[in-house]
Design an enzyme around this catalytic site. Structure first.
Site, PDB file in Angstrom:
ATOM      1  N   LYS A  16       0.859  -1.208   0.000  1.00  0.00           N
ATOM      2  CA  LYS A  16       0.000   0.000   0.000  1.00  0.00           C
ATOM      3  C   LYS A  16       0.882   1.240   0.000  1.00  0.00           C
ATOM      4  O   LYS A  16       1.911   1.267  -0.682  1.00  0.00           O
ATOM      5  CB  LYS A  16      -0.917  -0.054   1.207  1.00  0.00           C
ATOM      6  CG  LYS A  16      -1.957  -1.164   1.145  1.00  0.00           C
ATOM      7  CD  LYS A  16      -2.701  -1.367   2.441  1.00  0.00           C
ATOM      8  CE  LYS A  16      -1.954  -2.242   3.405  1.00  0.00           C
ATOM      9  NZ  LYS A  16      -2.758  -2.682   4.572  1.00  0.00           N
TER      10      LYS A  16
ATOM     11  N   ASP B 158      -5.086  -7.701   9.617  1.00  0.00           N
ATOM     12  CA  ASP B 158      -6.446  -7.133   9.713  1.00  0.00           C
ATOM     13  C   ASP B 158      -7.506  -8.099   9.197  1.00  0.00           C
ATOM     14  O   ASP B 158      -8.639  -8.109   9.672  1.00  0.00           O
ATOM     15  CB  ASP B 158      -6.548  -5.778   9.002  1.00  0.00           C
ATOM     16  CG  ASP B 158      -6.065  -5.825   7.560  1.00  0.00           C
ATOM     17  OD1 ASP B 158      -6.190  -4.788   6.872  1.00  0.00           O
ATOM     18  OD2 ASP B 158      -5.545  -6.863   7.143  1.00  0.00           O
TER      19      ASP B 158
HETATM   20  C1  0WK Z   1     -10.748  -1.394   9.081  1.00  0.00           C
HETATM   21  C2  0WK Z   1      -9.974  -2.291  10.047  1.00  0.00           C
HETATM   22  C3  0WK Z   1      -8.511  -2.260   9.749  1.00  0.00           C
HETATM   23  C4  0WK Z   1      -8.284  -2.579   8.282  1.00  0.00           C
HETATM   24  C5  0WK Z   1      -9.083  -1.633   7.440  1.00  0.00           C
HETATM   25  C6  0WK Z   1      -8.911  -1.981   5.991  1.00  0.00           C
HETATM   26  O1  0WK Z   1     -10.168  -1.897  11.385  1.00  0.00           O
HETATM   27  O2  0WK Z   1      -7.827  -3.172  10.554  1.00  0.00           O
HETATM   28  O3  0WK Z   1      -6.917  -2.505   7.989  1.00  0.00           O
HETATM   29  O4  0WK Z   1     -10.465  -1.734   7.759  1.00  0.00           O
HETATM   30  O5  0WK Z   1      -9.632  -1.077   5.219  1.00  0.00           O
HETATM   31  P1  0WK Z   1      -9.028   0.300   4.749  1.00  0.00           P
HETATM   32  O6  0WK Z   1      -9.020   1.182   5.910  1.00  0.00           O
HETATM   33  O7  0WK Z   1      -7.656   0.002   4.219  1.00  0.00           O
HETATM   34  O8  0WK Z   1      -9.950   0.708   3.677  1.00  0.00           O
HETATM   35  C1  BGC Z   2      -1.418  -6.332   3.068  1.00  0.00           C
HETATM   36  C2  BGC Z   2      -2.253  -7.267   3.897  1.00  0.00           C
HETATM   37  C3  BGC Z   2      -3.492  -6.585   4.405  1.00  0.00           C
HETATM   38  C4  BGC Z   2      -4.239  -5.964   3.250  1.00  0.00           C
HETATM   39  C5  BGC Z   2      -5.492  -5.270   3.692  1.00  0.00           C
HETATM   40  C6  BGC Z   2      -2.272  -5.717   1.991  1.00  0.00           C
HETATM   41  O1  BGC Z   2      -1.523  -4.771   1.299  1.00  0.00           O
HETATM   42  O2  BGC Z   2      -0.332  -7.038   2.474  1.00  0.00           O
HETATM   43  O3  BGC Z   2      -1.488  -7.728   4.974  1.00  0.00           O
HETATM   44  O4  BGC Z   2      -4.281  -7.547   5.018  1.00  0.00           O
HETATM   45  O5  BGC Z   2      -3.389  -5.066   2.580  1.00  0.00           O
HETATM   46  O6  BGC Z   2      -5.220  -4.255   4.579  1.00  0.00           O
END
Ligand code: 0WK
Ligand code: BGC
Ligand code: 0WK
Ligand code: BGC
Length: 872
Positions: free
Chosen positions: A158, A194
């Protein structure tokens, strides 16, 4: 439309999705197997999470949620569910922004920011800084986890690209930062991805939730895999959650024919080219960029905005995922003046890009679900998928499309999707709670089983106590716990034995009648016919007469002479009346007379150990010890007559039936006897008697295990604390179950079905503990018998003033023959405790009946010789 033609490559049909699903299944296999894991693009990382929540989790935890779009610090209170009242979770959280530069700086600086945020949270929430707080850490990047609270960072993904942490244990880094920040005590109990935390969060409310899915900044999925398929983790019992890190799918070219030029451009411009190919086709960090590159190209070829291209449109990251929804604002924001058609076209582009993302996720998700179905050899799968992530949460049509495609790819399965409503930290705290519970259970089980672990010192002590009582038993003056009964067998067979003999074999699991015919020539020429009868319990505990009517040789506590046998005391399951103190040979004669159908010339009564020694000595002349490790336990050996005060004979040696089962009846084993053993002895037919036998033989091992299981269940460590009637039923846990449960070939499910048969409803963890208890009890038994054998063979060696002794022990008994580990542990223990003796163990093929017939043959021969000498 023009857009469809332009983005033809992004529209995936079901057969393509099935192809991708099949490829992903292959990738999962590669990642799981030890051989191909290192080169696998999809890492399939073991997480050490072995079970989903079962409502008994409880505790208060701090939690850190790092790696998604928001970094959060939380306090999570997990309240245990009581009966029908479901447990509950209360959470307090605070989001702490991470300055951009920290995302590409030194790893230690990021963790300092994390720990300072943690301290700020503790202060803001007036959480006591002195107290040690258990912490659950969600870290959303690929980590190799040797244990639940260690995580070696494999790579960043990311928008994180920090220096100095790759290959390092991020839990240590966190602990280091917390130390540097100071003024707070935190015990990092667990670190989870996560996806895992999301699965656990949803699993709290839905026990069927065994898959965690993130479609957010990044994308990833985890699921409960059968441990036998996770090569990188020891053991094949139960399950373990595997973090697939499916973002790397395609990094080895597996998706090349589905990669479009736009995907290649996104990858080339990313901060980790060639990595996370699948993620770059699916997740929020990249969808906006894909749309921008498609729109840019279409504009350049005049399909949009009359071919006008603004600088903003040329600029990376100008279209972020979220915005794709409302097109006009975006385009004007990019310095474009879009026509209605342009907006529709751009909307269509973003729909296709987002469509493909959900299709790709559906394809790989169906691969995971198909694998779970196969693992459990189910025709239809009913399962829940816990989901989180901004793409899934904010793209209006995304969830619906994803669900639809998954159900189309897996028509016969029932797949439920549950959105993780409060982020993943609830799940992370549950993992920490499980870790805490497992750790405390582990500790309590270890403490419970510790007394069964025999140290070398203790085994040496048992050997010397055995030796002392062997010596004492040979002396006349004071009674000994070990009776050392003369058997009047002076020689082991020499192959000259001839004739046909009947033998009756009573005292073991089965009662056998045998006809043995020793013919001229080599001893392979022995003919032996036998029939097995079971002795009903009411006979074993009826009257002596009844036993007589239905049986033959009594092999329990014999005094005097081959032809006479006074029963000293019953052991094992026998308690027939008016037998003890009686001559069993006479009783048999009486019984035969009462039947008045045939007549027998009873020539010898021998103990099964003596019969076994003779039977094996017929094969191996070095066999001078007979061991029974069966329902009961006992040993006999060829003792030098000069050491047998009780009996003088003009032979050099005589076989002594030691009756070592009585060792400890004077309290000499009290330091190793556990409360469970005491309970078994109290409930036995002969309390206070045969203490050594009650620690080592088949009649009792199952009962010892049952007592331990009862105690662990009362302690809430097993069977969820339910003490069932079954568990309280004496004798229900037969020793044969130990042999079955401890066999390596038996998967846990089969252990559970044995427990099921016993009316014990168990889960994976329960069966693992039951197996451990069985192992601890049987291992101790084998070690104690090994110590006993070491005492016997060392005595023989010293009797003969030898530096080194080669000797064979003839063995019989179901425990020795059928238990998967007993004999090996016995061998190893005897070897260590009697290093100057090379002891071979020879399992008796035909039981002790043949040995008894041999003794009769020898006795008959001698009578004949005595008869002729008489004449001479
Ligand atoms: C919310 C969770 C967190 C996870 C995230 C993934 O609490 O652990 O990493 O969702 O979604 P994002 O915030 O990357 O869209
Ligand atoms: C990471 C994972 C993670 C996912 C969602 C990926 O880039 O390698 O470990 O679970 O993103 O957050
Ligand atoms: C088979 C022998 C018999 C002995 C028995 C002991 O032939 O004499 O008593 O082994 O083993 P168990 O049947 O008690 O396991
Ligand atoms: C008896 C012995 C016998 C052993 C093995 C014990 O209970 O006392 O005589 O040898 O069991 O069967």
């Amino acid at each position: 439309s023009a857009v469809d033609r332009f983005l033809y490559a992004m529209r995936l049909h079901d057969d393509q999705l099935e192809d991708i699903s099949a490829r992903f299944q292959a990738e999962m296999k590669k990642g799981l197997s030890a051989e191909s894991n290192a080169a696998a693009a999809v890492k399939m990382l073991p997480t050490h999470v072995r079970s989903t929540p079962d409502g008994s989790e409880r505790g208060q935890f701090l939690a850190l949620d790092l790696g998604g779009s928001k970094f959060k610090v939380l306090q999570v209170k997990v309240r245990e569910g009581m009966g029908i009242r479901k447990g509950g979770v209360e959470m307090e959280e605070k989001i702490y922004p991470i300055p951009k530069e920290l995302l590409i700086g030194r790893g230690t600086e990021l963790f300092d920011h994390v720990s300072e945020s943690l301290k700020d949270f503790l202060q803001e929430k007036n959480i006591n800084l002195e107290k040690t707080h258990p912490l659950a850490f969600t870290f959303s990047f690929p980590c190799e986890q040797p244990t639940l609270n260690q995580g070696l960072l494999l790579s960043w993904s990311k928008n994180f690209r920090l220096r100095g942490l790759q290959g390092k244990d991020v839990v240590q880094s966190l602990k280091g930062a917390i130390e540097r920040t100071g003024g707070m005590n935190v015990d990092v109990l667990s670190m989870v991805n996560d996806t895992v935390a999301t699965m656990m969060t949803c699993g709290f409310d839905d026990q069927r939730c065994e898959v965690g899915l993130i479609i957010g900044t990044g994308t990833n999925a985890c699921y409960m895999e059968a441990l036998r398929h996770v090569d990188l983790v020891e053991g094949d019992e139960g399950q373990m959650c595997v973090n697939t890190e499916w973002g790397g799918f395609g990094d080895d070219g597996a998706l090349n024919e589905y990669i479009t030029e736009f995907d290649r451009d996104v990858d080339a411009a990313s901060n980790n080219p060639g990595k996370q190919i699948f993620e770059k086709m699916v997740s929020g960090m990249y969808l906006g960029e894909l749309v921008r590159l498609v729109v840019l190209k279409m504009a350049k070829v005049g399909l949009l905005f009359d071919g006008f291209v603004s600088d903003a449109l040329r600029t990376k990251g100008k279209i972020t995922t979220a915005n794709v929804a409302n097109t006009r604002d975006i385009l004007t924001g990019l310095g474009l003046t879009p026509s209605q058609d342009d907006c529709i076209a751009v909307q269509h582009v973003s729909t296709i890009v987002s469509f493909r993302s959900s299709n790709l996720v559906a394809a790989c998700l169906s691969a995971i679900l198909t694998r779970i179905k196969k693992n459990r050899s189910l025709r239809t799968l009913t399962i829940t998928v816990g989901v989180d992530g901004t793409v899934y949460k904010t793209h209006p049509q995304y969830p619906k499309r994803l669900h639809k495609v998954v159900r189309r790819l897996l028509p016969e399965s029932h797949v439920r999707f549950v959105l993780s409503d409060s982020g993943s930290s609830k799940g992370a705290a549950l993992v920490a709670a499980v870790a805490q519970r497992l750790a405390s259970r582990r500790k309590q089980v270890d403490e419970t089983l510790f007394p069964f672990q025999m140290s070398q010192e203790q085994l040496h002590l048992v050997k010397s106590r055995m030796r002392a009582d062997l010596e004492a038993g040979l002396k006349n003056k004071n009674p000994s716990t070990i009776k050392m009964l003369p058997s009047f067998v002076y020689h082991t067979p020499d192959g000259t034995e001839r004739g046909k003999y009947l033998a009756l074999d009573l005292g073991g699991t089965n009662f056998r009648a045998l006809l043995v015919n020793f013919k001229k020539g080599l001893h392979q020429n022995t003919r032996l016919y036998h029939k097995i009868y079971t002795v009903p319990m009411e006979i074993m505990q009826g009257t002596g007469e009844e036993v007589g009517n239905s049986s033959s040789f009594f092999k329990i506590f014999i005094t005097l002479f081959v032809l006479q046998g006074t029963l000293l005391t019953w052991t094992k399951g026998f308690k027939a009346t008016d037998c003890e103190g009686h001559d069993v040979v006479n009783m048999l004669r009486e019984a035969i007379k009462r039947r008045n159908e045939f007549d027998l010339d009873i020539a010898a009564v021998v103990n099964d150990t003596v019969g076994t020694m003779m039977s094996c000595a017929y094969e191996d002349p070095e066999c001078e010890v007979g061991l029974i490790a069966g329902t009961g336990t006992n040993v006999c050996y060829m003792e030098d007559v000069r050491n047998i005060e009780k009996r003088d004979a003009d032979a050099q040696r005589m076989c002594i039936n030691t009756e070592w089962g009585g060792l400890g009846d004077d309290g000499s084993l009290n330091d190793i006897i556990t409360p469970y053993d005491a309970e078994v002895d109290q409930n036995s037919l002969h309390p206070g008697k045969q203490r050594f036998e009650k620690l080592t033989s088949g009649m009792y091992l199952g009962e010892i295990v049952r007592q331990v299981l009862l105690d662990l269940t009362r302690g809430g460590l097993l069977f969820r604390g339910h003490v069932t009637e079954a568990l309280k039923t004496p004798g229900i846990f037969e020793t044969k179950y130990l042999s079955q449960i401890e066999s390596d070939r038996l998967a846990l499910l089969q252990v559970r079905s044995i427990l099921q048969q016993l009316g014990l409803d168990s889960n994976c963890d329960d069966s693992i503990i039951v197996k451990e208890v069985c192992g601890a009890v049987s291992r101790r038994a084998a070690q104690l018998v090994g110590a006993g054998i070491a005492a016997v063979v060392d005595k023989i060696r010293e009797n003969r003033g030898l530096e080194h002794l080669n000797i064979t022990v003839g063995v019989d008994g179901a425990l020795y023959k059928l238990h998967p580990h007993f004999s090996r542990v016995l061998h190893d223990t005897a070897k260590v405790l009697a290093p100057l003796c090379n002891v071979s163990f020879l399992p008796s093929e035909e039981g002790s009946g043949k040995g008894a017939a041999l003794i009769t043959a020898v006795a008959k021969q001698k009578d004949k010789d005595a008869g002729c000498k008489g004449q001479t």
